[in-house]
Scaffold this active site. Structure first.
Site, short mmCIF file in Angstrom:
data_model
loop_
_atom_site.label_atom_id
_atom_site.label_comp_id
_atom_site.label_asym_id
_atom_site.label_seq_id
_atom_site.Cartn_x
_atom_site.Cartn_y
_atom_site.Cartn_z
N GLU A 3 59.96 20.85 42.28
CA GLU A 3 60.89 19.80 42.73
C GLU A 3 60.17 18.77 43.58
O GLU A 3 60.43 17.58 43.47
CB GLU A 3 62.05 20.44 43.51
CG GLU A 3 63.12 19.43 43.87
CD GLU A 3 64.38 20.07 44.43
OE1 GLU A 3 64.63 21.25 44.15
OE2 GLU A 3 65.12 19.37 45.16
N ARG B 259 71.88 24.55 53.71
CA ARG B 259 72.59 25.38 52.74
C ARG B 259 72.73 26.82 53.26
O ARG B 259 73.74 27.46 53.05
CB ARG B 259 71.89 25.34 51.38
CG ARG B 259 72.73 25.96 50.29
CD ARG B 259 72.13 25.77 48.91
NE ARG B 259 72.57 24.57 48.24
CZ ARG B 259 73.69 24.45 47.52
NH1 ARG B 259 74.50 25.49 47.40
NH2 ARG B 259 74.00 23.33 46.91
N ASN C 51 35.78 51.51 34.06
CA ASN C 51 36.64 51.89 35.19
C ASN C 51 35.86 52.75 36.19
O ASN C 51 35.95 52.55 37.40
CB ASN C 51 37.87 52.64 34.66
CG ASN C 51 38.95 52.77 35.73
OD1 ASN C 51 38.78 53.53 36.67
ND2 ASN C 51 40.04 52.03 35.59
N CYS D 38 57.54 37.76 32.09
CA CYS D 38 58.40 36.62 31.82
C CYS D 38 59.20 36.38 33.09
O CYS D 38 59.72 37.31 33.68
CB CYS D 38 59.33 36.92 30.65
SG CYS D 38 60.59 35.64 30.43
N GLY E 244 34.50 53.96 30.86
CA GLY E 244 33.20 53.82 31.53
C GLY E 244 33.23 52.69 32.55
O GLY E 244 32.75 52.82 33.67
N ASP F 40 42.73 54.49 39.02
CA ASP F 40 43.63 55.59 38.69
C ASP F 40 42.85 56.79 38.16
O ASP F 40 43.22 57.94 38.39
CB ASP F 40 44.59 55.18 37.56
CG ASP F 40 45.62 54.20 38.03
OD1 ASP F 40 45.87 54.16 39.25
OD2 ASP F 40 46.16 53.47 37.19
N GLU G 237 71.87 29.13 39.74
CA GLU G 237 71.46 29.75 40.99
C GLU G 237 72.39 30.87 41.47
O GLU G 237 71.92 31.86 42.02
CB GLU G 237 71.36 28.68 42.08
CG GLU G 237 70.26 27.68 41.80
CD GLU G 237 70.28 26.53 42.79
OE1 GLU G 237 71.24 25.75 42.74
OE2 GLU G 237 69.36 26.42 43.59
N CYS H 53 61.98 29.10 28.96
CA CYS H 53 60.97 28.04 29.10
C CYS H 53 59.93 28.18 27.99
O CYS H 53 59.26 27.24 27.62
CB CYS H 53 60.31 28.08 30.46
SG CYS H 53 58.97 29.27 30.63
C1 LIG Z 1 45.05 43.16 34.56
C2 LIG Z 1 44.30 44.40 34.96
C3 LIG Z 1 45.04 45.50 35.37
C4 LIG Z 1 44.38 46.67 35.75
N1 LIG Z 1 45.10 47.74 36.15
C5 LIG Z 1 44.47 48.87 36.54
C6 LIG Z 1 45.18 50.01 36.96
O1 LIG Z 1 46.39 50.02 37.01
N2 LIG Z 1 44.47 51.09 37.34
C7 LIG Z 1 43.12 51.13 37.29
O2 LIG Z 1 42.53 52.14 37.61
N3 LIG Z 1 42.41 50.07 36.89
C8 LIG Z 1 43.06 48.94 36.51
N4 LIG Z 1 42.34 47.86 36.11
C9 LIG Z 1 40.88 47.95 36.11
C10 LIG Z 1 40.44 48.31 34.72
O3 LIG Z 1 40.82 49.59 34.37
C11 LIG Z 1 38.96 48.21 34.72
O4 LIG Z 1 38.72 46.85 34.89
C12 LIG Z 1 38.41 48.59 33.40
O5 LIG Z 1 38.62 49.94 33.15
C13 LIG Z 1 36.97 48.28 33.41
O6 LIG Z 1 36.59 48.31 32.08
P1 LIG Z 1 35.94 47.06 31.35
O7 LIG Z 1 35.80 47.43 29.93
O8 LIG Z 1 36.75 45.88 31.69
O9 LIG Z 1 34.59 47.02 32.14
P2 LIG Z 1 33.31 46.16 31.94
O10 LIG Z 1 33.56 44.76 32.36
O11 LIG Z 1 32.76 46.40 30.59
O12 LIG Z 1 32.36 46.89 32.97
C14 LIG Z 1 32.58 46.92 34.37
C15 LIG Z 1 31.27 47.27 35.06
O13 LIG Z 1 30.83 48.56 34.67
C16 LIG Z 1 29.54 48.52 34.06
N5 LIG Z 1 29.59 49.45 32.93
C17 LIG Z 1 30.51 49.50 31.92
N6 LIG Z 1 30.25 50.53 31.10
C18 LIG Z 1 29.14 51.13 31.58
C19 LIG Z 1 28.37 52.26 31.17
N7 LIG Z 1 28.71 52.97 30.10
N8 LIG Z 1 27.30 52.60 31.90
C20 LIG Z 1 26.94 51.90 33.00
N9 LIG Z 1 27.61 50.82 33.43
C21 LIG Z 1 28.69 50.45 32.74
C22 LIG Z 1 29.37 47.09 33.63
O14 LIG Z 1 28.01 46.73 33.63
C23 LIG Z 1 30.14 46.33 34.68
O15 LIG Z 1 29.35 46.14 35.82
C24 LIG Z 1 42.97 46.70 35.72
C25 LIG Z 1 42.23 45.59 35.28
C26 LIG Z 1 42.89 44.45 34.90
C27 LIG Z 1 42.10 43.27 34.43
S1 FES Z 2 60.73 32.27 28.93
FE1 FES Z 2 59.91 31.37 30.74
S2 FES Z 2 58.47 32.80 31.39
FE2 FES Z 2 59.42 33.79 29.73
#
Ligand SMILES: Cc1cc2nc3c(=O)[nH]c(=O)nc-3n(C[C@H](O)[C@H](O)[C@H](O)COP(=O)(O)OP(=O)(O)OC[C@H]3O[C@@H](n4cnc5c(N)ncnc54)[C@H](O)[C@@H]3O)c2cc1C
Ligand code: FES
Ligand code: FES
Length: 1227
Positions: free
Chosen positions: A719, A797, A267, A148, A265, A276, A1156, A113
């Protein structure tokens, strides 16, 4: 440049934005402001990778330019100051030259797609910029954030294998435009804040100020500390941190916070209970330096650091400056474990960090830290249990005491958020057991066996991680007959016609159509209650949102508000809602962002009514749609009385979300006269879109034009359910007189538009000692939701496939459609067939187990033969299944494998293997006879070029490519002269939906007929000028005033099954297939590794799980919670072959429907898992296990772990208190 100017670079061009809006994401800016629509919106939450771009910035520490792949949907443009952005348009184009990455994905069939393709291209491109000769492992890692839904990933990896170091391919990354070519000035720069992006988008949060910590040098480094500690400054990305700390990634099993740039940070401070990193930091005794104006303090991240949900010890004004991670000491061991639904890029169910320090030279515990995520509303440390172990020796006694302690200390309430209570509790013990064994293993190697437990060799595999072998590279295409001309493309493997444009981002999807000047945006307003009276709708706050134009509801409908396939739905709910997500109205505003805000501001009050959510509740309340369906043949009473054995049981099969990468989208353009309206829609069903919109507007169908260029996936989800969006958008366009656009957000799409029907089957099967089945009765129940939609035909079906491939003399199948307060479930690839067949294979495997016979033998003796009649009395002709079965047994070396599996299972206690071979027979035709028709229209222009249109829509399945192949062979001209532009109601009218795997057969035949008409008209001119060219004959015909336009039409003959009489042909022909799968399960965690599957079916039967609250509200509304298979989910050995020398006389050019049928073959994985669980249960001598046990679909890690009953699961049995409302219910 002034202070309020934001400067960044896009594809080498400088962009200067004054007073940039901090809420604007890079994706919105690229698509809307710069018109770069190659970067797609798939989820808006960083979970699908469709929006991947490359960010490049100068890193002052490494003194070089760093390239990152990044999710444009979460990156605020304000974080991009002095950053260079490269999008898919910036690396190559069909107009100039494709980049090799684009070219290879297109040529390897890696784009179907195409909606995911630009994102995948950019992930690969970024990898090559950083690593021109990557390994296959690095390539797979680069795609951790890309999903995908069409290709099953193998073709993509196959195409990119040619870049890999060990591929034997060219091994070179060809260079396209480089950064140097761009006018990009190196500078320090930020990366994005993803968590903040999510909060702005999903929690509607507005921040007074957004700081970009990555700009602050003090916050960006990884340095060895003075006291043998590694210091990571807080916002360093997890990718940088993990790259800089050798062994970090190896420390735990499948341990990553996703490889996109997300900060350490962020996280920590986000304080997610399932982070994690936090259990790892906590267990390691990491120290955090926290600063504020004039203050600086150091705290250890211990059990006090997270005082409450999403809270840390930091005061609001404090900043986390750095994290110090101590080096391991002599006699200290550390492990981290994580269990998620999917092995890559998935948030944990339970995660942990574990550390033990022994007194010098002993195995006596000095310190023990066991820290867990996913077991409370914050990261926790099992202090009570661990403190008790001080001075104890590392042996069986300690193991038992810790397990008993953890079972008590880490208990969860039966209604704990996230559900899976027993599974999560068991995991805490399983992880410790793995840690115990790992340490034992290491101690053994270090000869410290004094007072330490001994490692039983059959337990050793519990410590091994599943190795990720790069998938093998096999696909066999059917050969074309000898002597077929080079120009004849039928039967040849032709890349998707639009693949190159899809790979370069030029392919136009619905939302890529440029905005009209006066265009408005629509956002649906939906019910938050499953069943309730609407008491009031208050739009006063919504009206205050800037750009608000109007609110539309049932009162605005000029024609009929009644809609739906069975006229049992409403365009807008009036007075009453019948599911969460029921469309009540819609707001229309100037922009998408304003529409979102205005929709959230609409206040609705309800009066709740009793709701029916699950199949069981529907049965109890007698809540069904009529009619009850039935197929019966033979004499059931006689059959059961003759049987040596009777087994009865129950199977529940969960629903499935389509998760097409492109969500539902419609643009409605009023034409200003006579009620005319043009709709651009992502739909599989142009005809019903046209008629339903016309009916709602009260105009004849001839005023409504529906156009579909292509879809970013459909799978049945478009559909009928696309129409609920189209009718609302059409009404808004009618009311405002302006073009109106709506593309659903992923969470709305998942909430509103339904999916595959969950099924419950109650079966009773009678059989002889030989395994021969003599009687079968199955009661099928499906969860239809709040309207009929296609539920009846889906159940039909299922009943028609309840035999799968077996000849059962006495059989009765009944089907009931449960009327519930869930969004209406709908068509999904397989259309009830997979559910019917899974049930068949389920009882068949019970028959084999009960008889103590090999399952493959029992299946074989029950299998149909050529000329047999099915239970619906259709004669099986051209029955190639036996041949498929024998070929599959031989090519998979089934019997040798089986011996290997048995040997492995004897030698391993905590890892078990299972093997299964499963056949399928899939009926090809719509079950509603009149839908089996196709149409085509051909225009030949005077330059010889051909414009072809037919009734089918293109959603990635390559239908247009096939139709061009058909026309090319019929007209005997190269495919390059033929073009398909779109599908539309004003070219081919009254088309059947593109579905049921028959569109190529039906429309192909219609195309053929149209071609024949053209050829007939050209015949005299060919005769007159036999040595002339196609162009000569076309021009001659034109000059002789002969029409060069023709229609074609086809209907499938001899169809017309009747449920009343159980006679008449239900299908035109059958597609057959066989699959053999081998799996290995980790009995301690439920994790599994597959060796053979079809990927969407793999998702259905083993991974994808929708969770609903008891009140009928869907918990799983995006890729973060609903897991479809990813790159790492595909089997490492995957062989596909088409049966040779079996021409199909019943379809155009021997075409065979394969859209299918293969999906069900992934059920072989389900049964191989069940086989492996059976081996695990058989090895459990402590408990007397029943031979037959229930395993519902999908066989997720939770279900696998819970079924592998052992000493850990029995410690974690969680009773359900009366009146306890679980977090989620099985619907
Ligand atoms: C698609 C997706 C998958 C993910 N998968 C996982 C996963 O498998 N395991 C897991 O553990 N996490 C997972 N996460 C979470 C991800 O690890 C955290 O969102 C990320 O680490 C946060 O970092 P950031 O840079 O996005 O934070 P930011 O958006 O920059 O900050 C988050 C918060 O922390 C505050 N902050 C940031 N830095 C500081 C600092 N130095 N001092 C004080 N406050 C601070 C900010 O003000 C805000 O409130 C996932 C997130 C997404 C979007
Ligand atoms: S080709 Fe359709 S989602 Fe990847
Ligand atoms: S990751 Fe950005 S759209 Fe899905």
């Amino acid at each position: 440049m002034t202070a309020d100017e934001l400067v960044f670079f896009v594809n080498g061009k400088k962009v200067v934005e004054k007073n940039a809006d901090p809420e604007t994401t890079l994706l919105a800016y690229l698509r809307r402001k710069l018109g770069l629509s190659g970067t797609k919106l798939g989820c808006g939450e960083g979970g699908c990778g469709a929006c991947t771009v490359m960010l490049s910035k100068y890193d002052r520490f490494q003194n070089k330019i760093l390239h990152f792949s990044a999710n444009a949907c979460l990156a605020p443009i304000c974080s991009l100051h002095h950053v260079a952005v490269t999008t898919v348009e910036g690396i190559g184009s069909t107009k100039s030259r494709l980049h090799p990455v684009q070219e290879r994905i297109a040529k390897s069939h890696g784009s179907q797609c195409g909606f995911c393709t630009p994102g995948i291209v950019m992930s690969m491109y970024t990898l090559l910029r950083n690593q021109p000769e990557p390994t296959m492992e690095e390539i797979e890692d680069a795609f951790q954030g890309n999903l995908c839904r069409c290709t099953g990933y193998r073709p993509i990896l196959q195409g990119f294998r040619t870049f890999a170091r060990v591929s034997g391919g060219s091994g070179t990354a060809a260079k396209a435009a480089t950064l140097k070519d761009h006018s990009w000035e190196g500078s320090k720069g930020p990366w994005k804040e993803e968590e903040t992006g999510i909060e702005m988008k999903f929690k509607n949060k507005l921040f007074p100020m957004i700081v970009c910590p990555a700009w602050i040098p003090e916050l960006n480094s990884v340095e060895p500390g003075p006291e043998a500690e590694v210091e990571v400054s807080a916002p360093d990305t997890d990718t940088t941190a993990t790259d800089s700390l050798p062994g970090w990634r190896r420390a735990g099993s499948s341990f990553h916070c996703a490889t996109r740039v997300r900060s350490v940070g962020g996280n920590i401070i986000t304080a997610s209970p399932i982070s994690d990193l936090n259990p790892v930091f906590m267990a390691s005794g990491a120290k955090l330096t926290i600063v504020s104006t004039g203050t600086r303090r150091t705290v250890r991240m211990d059990h006090t650091f997270f005082p409450a949900y999403r809270k840390t010890l930091l005061a609001p004004e404090e900043i986390l400056l750095s994290i110090e991670i101590p080096y391991s000491r002599e006699g200290e061991y550390f492990s981290a474990f994580k269990q998620a639904s999917r092995r890559e890029d998935d948030i944990a169910k339970v995660t942990s960090g574990m550390r033990v320090l022994f007194n010098p030279g002993t195995v006596q515990v000095k310190e023990l830290a066991l820290c867990y995520g996913g077991m409370a509303d914050r990261t926790i440390s099992a202090l009570k249990t661990t403190r008790r172990q001080i001075s104890h020796f590392w042996n069986e006694g300690l193991l038992q005491d810790v397990c008993a302690g953890l079972a008590e200390e880490l208990s969860l309430a039966p209604d704990a958020p996230g559900g899976m209570v027993e599974f999560r509790r068991t995991l805490t013990l399983s992880f410790f057991f793995k840690f115990y064994l790992t340490v034992l293993q290491k101690l053994g190697k270090e000869n410290s066996e004094d007072k330490c437990g001994k490692l039983d060799p059959t337990h050793a595999s519990a410590t091994l991680l599943f190795q990720k072998d790069p998938p093998a590279n096999v696909q066999l295409f059917q050969e074309v007959p000898k002597g077929q001309s080079e120009e004849d493309m039928v039967g040849r493997s032709l890349p998707h016609l639009a693949a190159a444009m899809q790979a370069s981002g030029e392919a136009v999807y619905c939302d890529d159509i440029p905005r009209y000047e006066n265009e408005l945006s629509l956002r649906l307003v939906t019910s938050t209650r499953a069943h309730a009276k609407i008491k009031s709708i208050d739009t006063s706050e919504a009206q205050k949102v800037p750009g608000f134009v109007c609110f539309i509801s049932a009162d605005d409908v000029p024609g009929s508000n009644i809609t739906g396939i069975y006229n049992d739905e409403m365009v807008f709910a009036k007075d009453k809602v019948t599911c969460v997500g029921h469309i009540i109205g819609a707001v229309v505003t100037d922009t998408r962002e304003h529409a979102q805000r205005a929709a959230q501001a609409v206040k609705i009050t309800y009066e709740d009514l009793p709701a029916v959510i699950t199949i069981e509740e529907a049965i109890k309340n007698d809540s069904f749609y009529e009619p009850e369906l039935k197929i019966e043949k033979g004499n059931l009473t006689k059959g059961f009385s003759e049987a040596d054995n009777i087994v009865s049981g129950e199977l529940h099969i969960g629903g499935q979300e389509h998760f097409y990468l492109e969500t539902h989208c419609t643009i409605a353009v009023p034409k200003g006269e006579a009620g005319e309206m043009e709709l651009f829609v992502s739909t599989q069903n142009t005809m019903k879109t046209q008629s339903f919109v016309a009916n709602m507007l009260g105009v004849p169908a001839n005023r409504i034009l529906v156009r579909v260029k292509r879809m970013g996936g459909g799978f049945g989800g478009k559909e009928t359910r696309s129409i609920v969006v189209s009718t609302a958008v059409a009404l808004a366009a009618y009311k405002t007189g302006c073009p109106v656009r709506c593309m659903l957000d992923r969470d709305e799409d998942m909430l509103i538009t339904g999916g595959r029907h969950p099924f419950l089957a109650r079966y009773k099967v009678g059989f002889m000692k030989t395994g021969r089945v003599v009687a079968l009765q199955v009661e099928h129940y499906s969860n239809a939701g709040n309207s009929m939609d296609l539920s009846q035909h889906i159940m039909e079906r299922a009943l028609l496939h309840m035999d799968n491939c077996y000849n059962i003399p006495n059989i009765r199948g009944t089907g009931r459609l449960c009327k519930t307060n869930l969004p209406s479930n709908t068509a999904f690839r397989g259309f009830g067939g997979p559910q019917g067949m899974l049930i068949a294979e389920y009882w068949m495997s019970e028959v084999a187990v009960t008889c103590g016979l090999p399952a493959e033998e029992v299946r074989r003796i029950n299998m149909y033969k050529e000329g047999d009649l099915t239970h619906f009395n259709q004669k099986l002709e051209g029955f190639t299944l036996s041949k498929c079965w024998d070929e599959c047994l031989a090519s998979s070396q089934y019997h040798a494998r089986k011996r290997e599996v048995e040997k492995f299972n004897e030698e391993n206690c905590w890892k078990k293997r299972g093997l299964s071979i499963i056949p399928t027979k899939y009926g090809i035709s719509y079950s509603i006879p009149f839908l089996n028709q196709g149409g085509a229209l051909i225009h030949v222009y005077t330059d010889g070029s051909v414009l072809l249109t037919h009734g089918g829509t293109e959603m990635g399945q390559g239908l247009h490519t096939k139709m061009v192949q058909v026309a090319s062979r019929a007209l005997k001209i190269p495919t390059s002269k033929i073009y398909i532009s779109e599908t539309s109601t004003n070219t081919v009218p009254n088309t059947s939906p593109t579905a049921a795997s028959v569109s190529a057969d039906l429309n192909g035949q219609a195309v053929y007929e149209a071609c024949q008409t053209i050829l007939k008209r050209l015949e005299p001119f060919k005769k007159k000028n036999p040595s002339g060219s196609w162009e000569d004959w076309v021009m001659a015909a034109y000059l002789d005033a002969v029409s060069l336009s023709a229609t074609g039409f086809y209907k499938t003959p001899n169809l017309g099954y009747s449920f009343e009489t159980n006679s008449g042909n239900a299908f035109h022909y059958f597609s057959y297939g066989v699959a053999c799968s081998e799996v290995e399960i980790d009995c301690l965690t439920g994790d599994h590794k597959v060796e053979g599957a079809f990927v969407q079916g793999l998702g259905l039967f083993t991974l994808e799980e929708l969770h609903y609250s008891p009140e009928g509200s869907l918990h799983t509304r995006g890729p973060s919670t609903y897991k479809i298979p990813a790159f790492g989910s595909i089997p490492s050995v995957f062989r596909v072959s088409l049966l040779r020398d079996c021409p199909n006389k019943k379809a155009i050019y021997a075409s065979k429907a394969v859209g299918e049928p293969p999906l069900f073959l992934a059920a072989s994985i389900f049964f191989a898992i069940k086989d492996a669980i059976r081996a695990a249960r058989a090895g459990n001598t402590d408990h007397k296990m029943k031979k037959l046990f229930q395993l519902d679909s999908p066989a997720t890690p939770e279900k696998i772990r819970n079924a592998c009953v052992d000493k850990f699961t029995t410690l974690c049995i969680t009773g359900t208190a009366e009146n306890c409302k679980p977090w989620s219910v099985r619907v």
